[in-house]
Design a protein around this motif. Sequence first.
Motif, PDB file in Angstrom:
ATOM      1  N   ASP A 145      33.029  24.318  46.031  1.00  0.00           N
ATOM      2  CA  ASP A 145      33.348  23.281  47.011  1.00  0.00           C
ATOM      3  C   ASP A 145      33.684  21.988  46.273  1.00  0.00           C
ATOM      4  O   ASP A 145      32.868  21.446  45.523  1.00  0.00           O
ATOM      5  CB  ASP A 145      32.131  23.075  47.920  1.00  0.00           C
ATOM      6  CG  ASP A 145      32.402  22.160  49.106  1.00  0.00           C
ATOM      7  OD1 ASP A 145      33.280  21.286  48.996  1.00  0.00           O
ATOM      8  OD2 ASP A 145      31.718  22.314  50.130  1.00  0.00           O
ATOM      9  N   TYR A 153      37.716  24.051  41.534  1.00  0.00           N
ATOM     10  CA  TYR A 153      37.261  23.257  42.681  1.00  0.00           C
ATOM     11  C   TYR A 153      38.295  23.317  43.798  1.00  0.00           C
ATOM     12  O   TYR A 153      39.457  22.955  43.604  1.00  0.00           O
ATOM     13  CB  TYR A 153      37.028  21.812  42.266  1.00  0.00           C
ATOM     14  CG  TYR A 153      35.848  21.636  41.335  1.00  0.00           C
ATOM     15  CD1 TYR A 153      34.544  21.602  41.830  1.00  0.00           C
ATOM     16  CD2 TYR A 153      36.030  21.522  39.959  1.00  0.00           C
ATOM     17  CE1 TYR A 153      33.461  21.450  40.990  1.00  0.00           C
ATOM     18  CE2 TYR A 153      34.953  21.368  39.105  1.00  0.00           C
ATOM     19  CZ  TYR A 153      33.668  21.330  39.623  1.00  0.00           C
ATOM     20  OH  TYR A 153      32.598  21.185  38.775  1.00  0.00           O
ATOM     21  N   ASN A 200      38.676  23.256  48.467  1.00  0.00           N
ATOM     22  CA  ASN A 200      37.939  22.926  49.680  1.00  0.00           C
ATOM     23  C   ASN A 200      37.175  24.149  50.183  1.00  0.00           C
ATOM     24  O   ASN A 200      37.447  25.282  49.770  1.00  0.00           O
ATOM     25  CB  ASN A 200      38.860  22.344  50.759  1.00  0.00           C
ATOM     26  CG  ASN A 200      39.895  23.320  51.277  1.00  0.00           C
ATOM     27  OD1 ASN A 200      39.576  24.425  51.696  1.00  0.00           O
ATOM     28  ND2 ASN A 200      41.160  22.907  51.271  1.00  0.00           N
ATOM     29  N   SER A 201      36.208  23.939  51.043  1.00  0.00           N
ATOM     30  CA  SER A 201      35.310  25.022  51.453  1.00  0.00           C
ATOM     31  C   SER A 201      36.050  26.149  52.162  1.00  0.00           C
ATOM     32  O   SER A 201      35.690  27.324  52.031  1.00  0.00           O
ATOM     33  CB  SER A 201      34.205  24.477  52.357  1.00  0.00           C
ATOM     34  OG  SER A 201      34.727  23.939  53.556  1.00  0.00           O
ATOM     35  N   ARG A 202      37.099  25.819  52.895  1.00  0.00           N
ATOM     36  CA  ARG A 202      37.868  26.843  53.607  1.00  0.00           C
ATOM     37  C   ARG A 202      38.534  27.794  52.612  1.00  0.00           C
ATOM     38  O   ARG A 202      38.506  29.015  52.778  1.00  0.00           O
ATOM     39  CB  ARG A 202      38.916  26.160  54.492  1.00  0.00           C
ATOM     40  CG  ARG A 202      39.628  27.092  55.448  1.00  0.00           C
ATOM     41  CD  ARG A 202      38.693  27.699  56.468  1.00  0.00           C
ATOM     42  NE  ARG A 202      39.383  28.138  57.659  1.00  0.00           N
ATOM     43  CZ  ARG A 202      38.858  28.902  58.595  1.00  0.00           C
ATOM     44  NH1 ARG A 202      37.612  29.341  58.469  1.00  0.00           N
ATOM     45  NH2 ARG A 202      39.541  29.248  59.659  1.00  0.00           N
ATOM     46  N   ALA A 234      37.616  28.289  49.474  1.00  0.00           N
ATOM     47  CA  ALA A 234      36.587  29.020  48.735  1.00  0.00           C
ATOM     48  C   ALA A 234      36.197  30.296  49.470  1.00  0.00           C
ATOM     49  O   ALA A 234      36.117  31.379  48.879  1.00  0.00           O
ATOM     50  CB  ALA A 234      35.361  28.129  48.524  1.00  0.00           C
ATOM     51  N   LEU A 283      29.028  26.829  47.859  1.00  0.00           N
ATOM     52  CA  LEU A 283      29.408  26.312  49.176  1.00  0.00           C
ATOM     53  C   LEU A 283      28.297  25.431  49.732  1.00  0.00           C
ATOM     54  O   LEU A 283      27.125  25.604  49.385  1.00  0.00           O
ATOM     55  CB  LEU A 283      29.674  27.492  50.112  1.00  0.00           C
ATOM     56  CG  LEU A 283      30.501  27.269  51.374  1.00  0.00           C
ATOM     57  CD1 LEU A 283      31.929  26.855  51.023  1.00  0.00           C
ATOM     58  CD2 LEU A 283      30.521  28.543  52.225  1.00  0.00           C
ATOM     59  N   SER A 284      28.671  24.524  50.639  1.00  0.00           N
ATOM     60  CA  SER A 284      27.690  23.622  51.241  1.00  0.00           C
ATOM     61  C   SER A 284      27.691  23.699  52.765  1.00  0.00           C
ATOM     62  O   SER A 284      27.330  22.725  53.446  1.00  0.00           O
ATOM     63  CB  SER A 284      27.969  22.178  50.801  1.00  0.00           C
ATOM     64  OG  SER A 284      27.840  22.061  49.415  1.00  0.00           O
ATOM     65  N   ARG A 285      28.093  24.819  53.298  1.00  0.00           N
ATOM     66  CA  ARG A 285      28.072  24.991  54.755  1.00  0.00           C
ATOM     67  C   ARG A 285      27.873  26.445  55.099  1.00  0.00           C
ATOM     68  O   ARG A 285      27.962  27.331  54.235  1.00  0.00           O
ATOM     69  CB  ARG A 285      29.383  24.498  55.372  1.00  0.00           C
ATOM     70  CG  ARG A 285      30.630  25.270  54.940  1.00  0.00           C
ATOM     71  CD  ARG A 285      31.780  24.985  55.881  1.00  0.00           C
ATOM     72  NE  ARG A 285      33.061  25.531  55.473  1.00  0.00           N
ATOM     73  CZ  ARG A 285      33.452  26.798  55.650  1.00  0.00           C
ATOM     74  NH1 ARG A 285      32.621  27.694  56.186  1.00  0.00           N
ATOM     75  NH2 ARG A 285      34.661  27.187  55.290  1.00  0.00           N
ATOM     76  N   ASN A 325      37.033  20.712  54.845  1.00  0.00           N
ATOM     77  CA  ASN A 325      35.943  20.344  53.951  1.00  0.00           C
ATOM     78  C   ASN A 325      34.593  20.472  54.635  1.00  0.00           C
ATOM     79  O   ASN A 325      34.485  20.415  55.858  1.00  0.00           O
ATOM     80  CB  ASN A 325      36.139  18.911  53.448  1.00  0.00           C
ATOM     81  CG  ASN A 325      37.324  18.798  52.506  1.00  0.00           C
ATOM     82  OD1 ASN A 325      37.278  19.283  51.379  1.00  0.00           O
ATOM     83  ND2 ASN A 325      38.391  18.160  52.968  1.00  0.00           N
ATOM     84  N   SER A 326      33.550  20.591  53.820  1.00  0.00           N
ATOM     85  CA  SER A 326      32.226  20.868  54.380  1.00  0.00           C
ATOM     86  C   SER A 326      31.579  19.660  55.050  1.00  0.00           C
ATOM     87  O   SER A 326      30.716  19.830  55.914  1.00  0.00           O
ATOM     88  CB  SER A 326      31.300  21.437  53.300  1.00  0.00           C
ATOM     89  OG  SER A 326      31.185  20.554  52.206  1.00  0.00           O
ATOM     90  N   HIS A 339      23.026  23.682  49.853  1.00  0.00           N
ATOM     91  CA  HIS A 339      24.003  23.990  48.819  1.00  0.00           C
ATOM     92  C   HIS A 339      23.637  25.380  48.295  1.00  0.00           C
ATOM     93  O   HIS A 339      22.494  25.603  47.889  1.00  0.00           O
ATOM     94  CB  HIS A 339      23.945  22.980  47.673  1.00  0.00           C
ATOM     95  CG  HIS A 339      24.230  21.572  48.079  1.00  0.00           C
ATOM     96  ND1 HIS A 339      25.363  21.215  48.789  1.00  0.00           N
ATOM     97  CD2 HIS A 339      23.536  20.412  47.882  1.00  0.00           C
ATOM     98  CE1 HIS A 339      25.357  19.906  49.000  1.00  0.00           C
ATOM     99  NE2 HIS A 339      24.258  19.399  48.466  1.00  0.00           N
TER     100      HIS A 339
END
Length: 315
Positions: A50, A77, A79-81, A83, A97-99, A174-175, A264
């Motif tokens: 992320d 690196y 964005n979360s989507r 990843a 990931l952070s979500r 993003n998360s 996280h």
Amino acid sequence: MKKNRTFLIALLIASTIQIACNESNSEKPKANQSKSEQSINEGKLVVYVDTLLIDLLKPVFKFYNESYPNIDLTVNYVNSRKAVSYLFSGDAEAIVLSRNYLKDEDSLNKEYNLRRPEMIMAYDGLVFFTNGKLNLDTLNDEQIYNILTQHKKFTDFYSNLKSEPELVTTGINNSHYQNLIFTACRNNSLTKNIKLVNSTHDILDEVKKDNNKIGIAYLSDIVKKPEFKMLRISFINKEGKRIPPQVVHQGYIVQEKYPYIIEHKVILREDRMNKPFWFASYLSKETKVQKYFLDYGIVPAFAKIELVPSENKIN
């Protein structure tokens, strides 16, 4: 009286957190690893992380490189989507990931009965913050919910505000944004107009230069930046007890006295003890890493946490 109250709050959050992570608790790869598994001490490892975690995790990856010098680690690196999409396509062996999964991602998991192991590294908080010049110190979780999802305004609840503050966070892939939906919006649609920017640094710049902006980011994004003020938030906890607004601090995350706690974590493509597994174990259980999270100002996941009251006294 005001000085005493300020001091008591400072005294309360001056509590220290002691960490007790025994090195023996950190899982270590076995020397006689089966040949049917990947080599866990050498070779290449590519992970997707992320992008909002760059500042937090760069030292952690340096620790890993020092511990496993024969592993050629490549950190991408995104964005979360992206990843999660790399994980689902099979291109990523591990992501950081952070979500939680979004609805469509979770549906795919359930449809194909996929079991992807997750290891939590640390707990953080989604925070609302200003540059300190906005006439606002505390918020209420119910009011935040109504502002974000029910077409209400800050000025409907806070008559001391001269105009409606503008919220700013990173974009929908993003998360930060998705954790706002998961927590403060309670998984409901966002109706409040929010300014969306590209990075955490953009959020900080927007808030720093505008006295009427409220940023939405992580405690870890703000905790080392005293020029910003994180807003305290009262809420009703899971037991139905009202929790008064506390100074945003890792000690209150430990006690679950903050409403918007996030994780996280490392998610693995496969459920087996291969190189990505030991990478995830290192990030989530290694003593050096867990102490780093503690010292950074967030809550390590694999640790014995003890709150120690400050011995400071009022003279």
